[in-house]
Enzyme design. Structure first.
Site, PDB file in Angstrom:
ATOM      1  N   LYS A  89       1.186  -1.072  -0.119  1.00  0.00           N
ATOM      2  CA  LYS A  89      -0.311   0.290   0.374  1.00  0.00           C
ATOM      3  C   LYS A  89       0.528   1.199  -0.279  1.00  0.00           C
ATOM      4  O   LYS A  89       1.257   0.936   0.952  1.00  0.00           O
ATOM      5  CB  LYS A  89      -0.789  -0.108   1.280  1.00  0.00           C
ATOM      6  CG  LYS A  89      -2.064  -1.346   1.517  1.00  0.00           C
ATOM      7  CD  LYS A  89      -2.987  -1.092   2.559  1.00  0.00           C
ATOM      8  CE  LYS A  89      -3.736  -2.071   2.790  1.00  0.00           C
ATOM      9  NZ  LYS A  89      -4.582  -1.884   3.878  1.00  0.00           N
ATOM     10  N   GLU A 108      -6.849   5.346   3.510  1.00  0.00           N
ATOM     11  CA  GLU A 108      -6.063   5.204   5.009  1.00  0.00           C
ATOM     12  C   GLU A 108      -4.438   5.727   4.517  1.00  0.00           C
ATOM     13  O   GLU A 108      -4.072   6.119   3.985  1.00  0.00           O
ATOM     14  CB  GLU A 108      -5.849   3.458   4.329  1.00  0.00           C
ATOM     15  CG  GLU A 108      -7.336   2.911   4.441  1.00  0.00           C
ATOM     16  CD  GLU A 108      -6.640   1.175   4.139  1.00  0.00           C
ATOM     17  OE1 GLU A 108      -5.269   0.663   4.165  1.00  0.00           O
ATOM     18  OE2 GLU A 108      -7.732   0.766   3.589  1.00  0.00           O
ATOM     19  N   ASP A 263     -12.146   0.603  11.461  1.00  0.00           N
ATOM     20  CA  ASP A 263     -12.623  -0.752  11.023  1.00  0.00           C
ATOM     21  C   ASP A 263     -12.230  -2.416  11.060  1.00  0.00           C
ATOM     22  O   ASP A 263     -12.308  -3.099  10.554  1.00  0.00           O
ATOM     23  CB  ASP A 263     -11.412  -0.447   9.587  1.00  0.00           C
ATOM     24  CG  ASP A 263     -12.074  -0.493   8.214  1.00  0.00           C
ATOM     25  OD1 ASP A 263     -13.163  -1.396   7.916  1.00  0.00           O
ATOM     26  OD2 ASP A 263     -11.116  -0.984   7.418  1.00  0.00           O
ATOM     27  N   ASP A 284      -5.664  -4.844   8.682  1.00  0.00           N
ATOM     28  CA  ASP A 284      -6.764  -3.224   7.715  1.00  0.00           C
ATOM     29  C   ASP A 284      -6.905  -2.784   9.186  1.00  0.00           C
ATOM     30  O   ASP A 284      -7.791  -1.978   9.366  1.00  0.00           O
ATOM     31  CB  ASP A 284      -8.243  -4.282   7.140  1.00  0.00           C
ATOM     32  CG  ASP A 284      -7.972  -4.606   6.487  1.00  0.00           C
ATOM     33  OD1 ASP A 284      -6.686  -5.083   5.248  1.00  0.00           O
ATOM     34  OD2 ASP A 284      -9.170  -5.258   5.490  1.00  0.00           O
TER      35      ASP A 284
END
Length: 372
Positions: A89, A108, A263, A284
């Protein structure tokens, strides 16, 4: 309350690829995959630094745009030398405290994934995939092995900078630009390579379950430890009637509260051949560290007045120095500093809040009635 900060400019760093010869990465991945079982991802004796080093230095042999995509993060699926898959990411350049209204929306911050793993490791929970920062060169490491789909998702400017535009939740447009084509982000170990992994979307975290019960405000009584009315109802639901699964909910409540992670409704489990859930994997954590405090995330602990003895001992261990221990654990990460000063302050405060609640529970039920 708001605050902002930036990570160091990429121009401060001289990027070089240092290939390491005579390392059998396939053997490394196989060794660490064999430590994954129905109790933990790695054993207490596992040299975690060895695999973190391998994740940062192994050669990239294939890169594709991760599908299915999510609304909150732009992701790549990378195959490393030796066949290990990892999720990558790219990180936002400018890091700011997430506003309260955006706790479960917006883009994010992948560095929070690394922060989550660091906390999980400090507390000895061992149920979060290995996660580390890594800097990669677009020209030298990515472009030669990238799919056409991935190449079309980026813009290569004349000055060599790489830019990515990603619209988060169809509303918050984020622009990732990386100087001189050096892209940095979070690398997450993909444990599904040779492991039976089951995604259970309807078994959400406590506050999601709470809403599912209906009449939320009526059920949610004053925040006093030991109101086990709702806890008793929750324990009747599968898989939480099992003490092992219930223990994972308590662990997750502590981590979610420390990081203000909203989340947590996405559970992933390692299951045995009979589909019996054994290990709750925490994943996550990119949408964490919201600019508010919400005690509902601690509901499993303060309503049930229960906590695992192992986690409680870890909380006590870091009751006075969590921020220093966290900094020491993460200072060599390529994305350091992972958190803003404000974030470091609040995780210490929240840890001591958990300890205070447990001490109240001890007075009501005694240690034997509280510690699992």
């Amino acid at each position: 309350m708001s605050s902002s900060s930036s990570f160091p400019s990429e121009s401060r760093f001289k990027f070089h690829i240092h290939p390491i010869k005579n390392i059998d990465y396939r053997q490394i991945w196989e060794k660490f995959n064999q430590t994954i079982n129905d109790e933990s991802i790695y054993r207490p004796t596992t040299d975690v630094d060895e695999i973190i080093y391998a994740l940062r230095r192994s050669k990239i042999v294939k890169v594709d745009l991760y599908s299915p995509s999510t609304f909150s993060a732009y992701k790549w699926m990378i195959v490393l030398e030796g066949g290990q898959h990892v999720l990558f990411k790219p990180a936002l350049i400018n890091k700011t405290v997430k506003a309260s209204v955006n706790c479960v929306s917006g883009c994010e911050h992948p560095e929070y994934e690394i922060a989550g793993f660091a906390l999980n490791r400090l507390f000895g929970l061992r149920n979060m995939p290995y996660t580390t920062g890594r800097r990669v060169s677009w020209d030298q490491e990515i472009a030669p092995v990238a799919t056409e789909v991935l190449k079309k998702s980026v813009t290569v400017r004349e000055d060599g900078d790489i830019c990515i535009v990603w619209t988060c939740y169809l509303e918050y447009e984020s622009r990732y630009c990386f100087e001189k084509g050096i892209i940095y982000g979070a690398l997450v170990y993909w444990i599904g390579n040779k492991t039976v992994v089951q995604r259970v979307a309807d078994k959400a975290s406590w506050h999601h379950e709470y809403h599912a019960m209906g009449d939320f405000l009526a059920n949610f009584s004053s925040i006093l430890p030991g109101n086990r009315t709702y806890c008793d109802q929750f324990r009747k639901r599968e898989p939480y009637s099992d003490m092992v699964s219930f223990g994972y909910i308590l662990d997750m409540a502590a981590i979610d509260f420390l990081m203000l992670n909203y989340d947590g409704g996405k559970h992933t489990y390692i299951a045995n051949r009979n589909d019996t859930i054994r290990l709750n994997i925490l994943i996550d954590y990119g949408l964490s560290f919201c600019d508010r405090n919400d005690p509902i995330l601690l509901a499993p602990i303060y309503q049930c007045c229960r906590i695992r003895k192992k986690l409680y001992k870890s909380l006590l261990k870091y009751s006075a120095n969590l921020t220093e221990a966290f900094d020491e654990t993460t200072k060599d990460d390529p994305l350091y500093p992972l958190l803003l000063p404000m974030d470091l302050t609040v995780i210490q405060q929240r840890l001591n809040t958990i300890i205070t609640i447990i001490e109240i529970c001890f007075k009501k039920y005694g240690e034997m009635g509280v510690l699992l």
